[in-house]
Enzyme design. Structure first.
Site, PDB file in Angstrom:
ATOM      1  N   LYS A  23       1.222  10.072   5.352  1.00  0.00           N
ATOM      2  CA  LYS A  23       1.373   8.730   5.919  1.00  0.00           C
ATOM      3  C   LYS A  23       2.673   8.080   5.455  1.00  0.00           C
ATOM      4  O   LYS A  23       2.783   6.849   5.406  1.00  0.00           O
ATOM      5  CB  LYS A  23       0.144   7.883   5.559  1.00  0.00           C
ATOM      6  CG  LYS A  23      -1.177   8.490   6.057  1.00  0.00           C
ATOM      7  CD  LYS A  23      -2.368   7.545   5.913  1.00  0.00           C
ATOM      8  CE  LYS A  23      -3.646   8.162   6.497  1.00  0.00           C
ATOM      9  NZ  LYS A  23      -4.810   7.234   6.412  1.00  0.00           N
ATOM     10  N   LYS A  25      -2.155  -1.442  -3.900  1.00  0.00           N
ATOM     11  CA  LYS A  25      -3.019  -0.262  -3.815  1.00  0.00           C
ATOM     12  C   LYS A  25      -2.195   1.001  -3.913  1.00  0.00           C
ATOM     13  O   LYS A  25      -1.190   1.072  -3.196  1.00  0.00           O
ATOM     14  CB  LYS A  25      -3.762  -0.324  -2.477  1.00  0.00           C
ATOM     15  CG  LYS A  25      -4.635   0.854  -2.210  1.00  0.00           C
ATOM     16  CD  LYS A  25      -5.265   0.708  -0.848  1.00  0.00           C
ATOM     17  CE  LYS A  25      -6.058   1.985  -0.576  1.00  0.00           C
ATOM     18  NZ  LYS A  25      -6.462   2.064   0.795  1.00  0.00           N
ATOM     19  N   GLU A  60       7.476  -6.645   1.118  1.00  0.00           N
ATOM     20  CA  GLU A  60       6.266  -6.493   1.936  1.00  0.00           C
ATOM     21  C   GLU A  60       5.317  -7.675   1.721  1.00  0.00           C
ATOM     22  O   GLU A  60       4.771  -8.228   2.669  1.00  0.00           O
ATOM     23  CB  GLU A  60       5.532  -5.185   1.570  1.00  0.00           C
ATOM     24  CG  GLU A  60       6.154  -3.913   2.127  1.00  0.00           C
ATOM     25  CD  GLU A  60       5.829  -3.713   3.605  1.00  0.00           C
ATOM     26  OE1 GLU A  60       5.198  -4.589   4.214  1.00  0.00           O
ATOM     27  OE2 GLU A  60       6.229  -2.666   4.143  1.00  0.00           O
ATOM     28  N   TYR A  89     -15.158   1.009  -6.733  1.00  0.00           N
ATOM     29  CA  TYR A  89     -16.425   1.685  -6.481  1.00  0.00           C
ATOM     30  C   TYR A  89     -17.349   1.549  -7.685  1.00  0.00           C
ATOM     31  O   TYR A  89     -18.530   1.850  -7.609  1.00  0.00           O
ATOM     32  CB  TYR A  89     -16.173   3.156  -6.129  1.00  0.00           C
ATOM     33  CG  TYR A  89     -15.272   3.278  -4.908  1.00  0.00           C
ATOM     34  CD1 TYR A  89     -15.794   3.167  -3.625  1.00  0.00           C
ATOM     35  CD2 TYR A  89     -13.889   3.426  -5.046  1.00  0.00           C
ATOM     36  CE1 TYR A  89     -14.976   3.229  -2.510  1.00  0.00           C
ATOM     37  CE2 TYR A  89     -13.060   3.489  -3.948  1.00  0.00           C
ATOM     38  CZ  TYR A  89     -13.603   3.384  -2.685  1.00  0.00           C
ATOM     39  OH  TYR A  89     -12.781   3.420  -1.586  1.00  0.00           O
ATOM     40  N   ARG A 100     -10.800   9.838   1.873  1.00  0.00           N
ATOM     41  CA  ARG A 100     -10.636  10.514   3.167  1.00  0.00           C
ATOM     42  C   ARG A 100     -11.762  11.509   3.404  1.00  0.00           C
ATOM     43  O   ARG A 100     -12.153  11.755   4.545  1.00  0.00           O
ATOM     44  CB  ARG A 100      -9.254  11.178   3.236  1.00  0.00           C
ATOM     45  CG  ARG A 100      -8.142  10.132   3.295  1.00  0.00           C
ATOM     46  CD  ARG A 100      -6.750  10.737   3.335  1.00  0.00           C
ATOM     47  NE  ARG A 100      -5.738   9.692   3.186  1.00  0.00           N
ATOM     48  CZ  ARG A 100      -4.454   9.946   2.958  1.00  0.00           C
ATOM     49  NH1 ARG A 100      -4.020  11.183   2.879  1.00  0.00           N
ATOM     50  NH2 ARG A 100      -3.598   8.929   2.827  1.00  0.00           N
ATOM     51  N   LYS A 120       0.859  -1.189   0.000  1.00  0.00           N
ATOM     52  CA  LYS A 120       0.000   0.000   0.000  1.00  0.00           C
ATOM     53  C   LYS A 120       0.892   1.234   0.000  1.00  0.00           C
ATOM     54  O   LYS A 120       1.723   1.412   0.883  1.00  0.00           O
ATOM     55  CB  LYS A 120      -0.901  -0.015   1.228  1.00  0.00           C
ATOM     56  CG  LYS A 120      -1.738   1.247   1.333  1.00  0.00           C
ATOM     57  CD  LYS A 120      -2.796   1.145   2.407  1.00  0.00           C
ATOM     58  CE  LYS A 120      -3.589   2.428   2.477  1.00  0.00           C
ATOM     59  NZ  LYS A 120      -4.649   2.358   3.486  1.00  0.00           N
ATOM     60  N   SER A 137     -10.295   5.498  -4.651  1.00  0.00           N
ATOM     61  CA  SER A 137     -11.273   6.583  -4.779  1.00  0.00           C
ATOM     62  C   SER A 137     -10.864   7.636  -5.804  1.00  0.00           C
ATOM     63  O   SER A 137     -11.696   8.110  -6.583  1.00  0.00           O
ATOM     64  CB  SER A 137     -11.494   7.230  -3.410  1.00  0.00           C
ATOM     65  OG  SER A 137     -10.259   7.703  -2.882  1.00  0.00           O
TER      66      SER A 137
END
Ligand code: PBG
Length: 345
Positions: free
Chosen positions: A235, A266, A251, A331, A221, A211, A292
């Site tokens: 982040k 992602k 990872e 979505y 968000r 990610k 998104s």
């Protein structure tokens, strides 16, 4: 090379367009296909009784728990295998320590129970594990602030302990797949142990393994109400640097070793190379998250009639399959399912 010595190996004998002449021959040589079985539909859940539109994601709503079983019924009728739940936690329930994340009556748990009550095992429920929908600062973990420098540190091991409790609470509410999206180190193994100890050894783990600290998460968000809380923060000390892909393999490897049943990359479209590398290296169920901001881009251009929505969305889905994704969180899942169904009829 073989082609150089055999008649028909190069132009004018070799003509690639022969296999593209008619729809039937294009169908015959088609390598990849998108099916409703490949779709995971993310849903935002809110308090109250009214559905609320997400401004930067036209067509996407936050659904009150009371409306969810109908929305999910629609997904079941279309054949979508899984929905993913994300809470728009009321601001007054957000705290420094994200206590609401482990409340067995929080939005996610109420939503999961309502869906299971109405629909049993007709559809799977995936629940995100991370603290950002529950923290006052919008970070995915607990924060330690250095008062003199005002630098923030996201605490790893302390956060993982809460994530374990969050995962168990979600499993108790009926969630089938637990999806840690927080990027703390060691959380997959810890959550696996916690689930097993609590008797949920059959609940699976979908690791957001690679990610990235991406700027494509903005509309999400806004949807869960963490954007303002995060303010100017980022982040980057826990999500990955978009410049790296060897690191993504490390990872993913660690998450598989710790017990992940699925791994996820992602965002989606800008990271198709990572999906391909992961699939080639590990041959495990690999998910792509069409996030998104990617939805917002396609929707906005379509609304302006700069792009043809159905065509660009289906092409995007196909690109994920071609890159090696087994399934796609998008979505657009319900639209894609409807389009595929209409094309068959
Ligand atoms: C929370 C989480 C995020 C997304 C999924 N889970 C946001 C973030 O990491 O800031 C993003 C999904 C999207 O943009 O569609 N940890």
């Amino acid at each position: 090379m073989y082609g150089d010595t055999v008649a028909g190996g190069s132009f004018p004998q070799r003509r690639m367009r022969r296999n593209r002449r008619f729809p039937w021959i294009r169908r015959l040589v088609r390598e990849h296909e998108v099916s409703v079985d490949d779709l995971i539909w993310p849903l935002f859940v809110c308090d109250g009784e009214q559905q609320e539109p997400v401004p930067s994601m036209p067509g996407v709503f936050r659904w009150p728990v009371s409306r969810l079983s109908d929305v999910v019924e629609d997904a079941i009728n279309l054949g979508i295998p899984v929905v993913a739940l994300f809470p728009a936690t009321p601001q007054d329930l957000k705290t420094e320590d994200a206590a609401e994340a482990v409340n067995p009556d929080n939005l996610i748990c109420r939503a999961a129970r309502a869906i299971k009550e109405a629909h049993g095992h007709q559809i799977g429920i995936l629940a995100d594990v991370a603290l950002d929908p529950y923290t006052i600062h919008g970070h995915d973990g607990l924060v330690k602030k250095n008062e003199s420098t005002s630098e923030v540190e996201i605490l790893n091991d302390e956060t993982v302990r809460i994530l374990c409790r969050q995962a168990v609470v979600q499993a108790q509410a009926g969630c089938d797949l637990i999806a840690p999206s927080d990027m703390m180190d060691g959380r997959i193994g810890a959550i696996r142990n916690a689930l097993d100890e609590a008797g949920f050894e059959r609940v699976g783990i979908v690791a957001y393994a690679a990610k990235y600290a991406s700027s494509f998460y903005g509309p999400f968000r806004e949807a869960v109400g963490s954007a303002a809380n995060l303010a100017g923060g980022d982040k980057k000390t826990y999500q990955m640097d978009p410049a790296n892909s060897d690191e993504a393999l490390r990872e993913v490897q660690l998450d598989i070793e710790e017990g992940a049943d699925f791994v996820m990359v992602k965002p989606g479209m800008p990271y198709l190379d990572v999906i391909r590398r992961v699939k080639d290296a590990f041959h495990v169920p690999t998910l792509a998250y069409h996030v998104s901001g990617e939805y917002a881009m396609l929707k906005a251009a379509s609304q302006k009639r700069w792009l043809e929505e159905k065509a660009v969305v289906l092409e995007s889905m196909l690109a994920f399959k071609r890159a090696g994704a087994d399934a796609i969180l998008t979505y657009y899942a319900r639209d894609v399912a409807r389009w595929l169904k209409a094309d068959r009829e």
